[in-house]
Each structure stands twice: as C-alpha cells, then as structure tokens.
Design a protein around this motif. Sequence first.
Motif, PDB file in Angstrom:
ATOM      1  N   ARG A   1      79.262  45.605 -89.005  1.00  0.00           N
ATOM      2  CA  ARG A   1      79.920  46.744 -88.355  1.00  0.00           C
ATOM      3  C   ARG A   1      80.379  47.711 -89.446  1.00  0.00           C
ATOM      4  N   VAL A   2      79.924  48.967 -89.397  1.00  0.00           N
ATOM      5  CA  VAL A   2      80.317  49.951 -90.393  1.00  0.00           C
ATOM      6  C   VAL A   2      81.228  51.024 -89.797  1.00  0.00           C
TER       7      VAL A   2
ATOM      8  N   ARG B   1      88.063  51.613 -92.806  1.00  0.00           N
ATOM      9  CA  ARG B   1      88.396  50.196 -92.704  1.00  0.00           C
ATOM     10  C   ARG B   1      87.196  49.295 -92.946  1.00  0.00           C
ATOM     11  N   HIS B   2      85.967  49.850 -92.863  1.00  0.00           N
ATOM     12  CA  HIS B   2      84.769  49.037 -93.073  1.00  0.00           C
ATOM     13  C   HIS B   2      84.110  49.294 -94.429  1.00  0.00           C
TER      14      HIS B   2
ATOM     15  N   GLU C   1      84.214  46.218 -97.098  1.00  0.00           N
ATOM     16  CA  GLU C   1      83.346  45.097 -96.743  1.00  0.00           C
ATOM     17  C   GLU C   1      81.879  45.475 -96.901  1.00  0.00           C
TER      18      GLU C   1
ATOM     19  N   GLU D   1      78.322  42.198 -82.643  1.00  0.00           N
ATOM     20  CA  GLU D   1      78.875  42.093 -83.996  1.00  0.00           C
ATOM     21  C   GLU D   1      79.114  40.634 -84.379  1.00  0.00           C
TER      22      GLU D   1
END
Length: 263
Positions: free
Chosen positions: A201-202, A243-244, A247, A191
């Motif tokens: 990172r997903v 949380r991803h 982004e 990552e």
Amino acid sequence: MNETDVGAQLTVLAVDDEKPALDELAFLLRAEESIAAVHPASDATTALRILRSTEVDAVFLDINMPGLDGLELAGILSNFATPPPVVFVTAHDDRAVSAFDLGAVDYLLKPLREERLSQAVQRIVDLAGRNKTTAPAAVAPSDEVIPVELGGVTTLVQRSSVEWVEADGDYARLHTPGRSHLVRIPISTLESRWADAGFLRVHRSYLVSLALVTGIRTVGSGLVVSLRAHGDQPAVELPVSRRHTRELKDRLVRAPKQSWSAR
C-alpha cells in the motif's frame, strides 16, 4: 478436463438447506470427472457430523441457511487443523468480501453454470496437487485467481497479472496490462491478502506490485512511484502518501534485484 485432472478423484461435501438446490449441486458435482464422491448435507450440523467421520477435499457451501449460516460454518472450518478448501455457492453477490476474507477458493452465483462449476473444481484439483507436491517449508505464495463477474460473463484474473489496485469505495479496481476489472473487495482486504505476494500500500487509494516499481521521484512537495511501462503505453505514476513513504523505500532497498531510483 485433461487426463491428469481425471485421476484426482476428489471427495467433496455439498451443503445447502434447499433440497432442489442441493440436488442440483450434487448432480453437477457428480458429473465432474475429477470428483469420486459427493456427500450432501442440508444444514451446518449435518455437515459438521460428516466432516468428523469423513475426510473431504473441498466443501461447496451455500451462505443463507437457518441456524449456522455458510459464513459462520466456514469460520468454524478455518479453525480445523487442516481446513478444507471452501467454494461458496449462493444467489447473493453481496457477500463475496466476507467470503474471500475467510479464504474462499471461489464464489459461485446461482443459478449455477456448469462451466463456472468446472472452473471451481479445477481450482480444487490444482490446489490438491500443489499440497501433495510442495514441501511444507515452501513459502512462495500460490497465484491467486480472482473471479470477476460482469453481465453474466466471468473473467478469471490472476493476481500475478495485476500491476496496481485502485480503491473505489467498497470496491477495488484491478489494473492489468491494457485492462481494468472492478471487484467487490475493499483495497484493505487485498492489502493484507497480497502482502506476502509483494504488494504494498503506497497511498490510501493505491496498492502496487513492488516487482514492477522502476523508480520514485519527487513531484512538488510529495513523491510518486513509477511502474514499468508496457509496449507503447506510458509508465504509470501514482502518488505516495507520507505515512507510506518510509516503508516503500525500506522495501525497495531490501529487494536486491529491484532496480529503482529516487530523484
């Protein structure tokens, strides 16, 4: 090696505390047409003394040594104004994660095979060529090559061929078109190393190449990201953690050439 490689004429440092192993490494390196000089060292102190007085193009380094071991020496070299590329040569396959965390160019297992050593030397030649021809302002990352050892056979996997990465404990599975490769590198390491190459990172278990993302869509109470299909193979869909999510959307919006949709 081809004719353009022969003219490279590298100077390298070989470090191993076991004399037979050092002699063999030096012998094999001197047999490489692109290497002009090999400086042997039996410990880290001698290696540092040579490095203070001699400019070298690469260091071939054992890991298990008395005093400063190879990883500790590589850590010192990484603080040089112009760190020399490091290739680890070791009998232990369990230190690859630490080696690549230090930016190792390659990781060779003993007993050495001439073809694997030649591959590592060629990577040094290629790296030296890029450093001479690439302007300092260039920001495009080079295409990293990951050596995958399986049953005594080494497969070189280019990062550009990796579509997504799946966590598997302390290992990571690299998914390329039609194949997957298990490597002893945590997904967290990849990552950080591959962030500048467009990987994101997903999910705690997944890292994807943003260039291959074709869409994101809602499934139940969550999101999945879709990756480009190949031939008659179905498109891959991977879960996106909460949380991803932000982004991922922000990165896709900032990529003007990226075609994607949220349904």
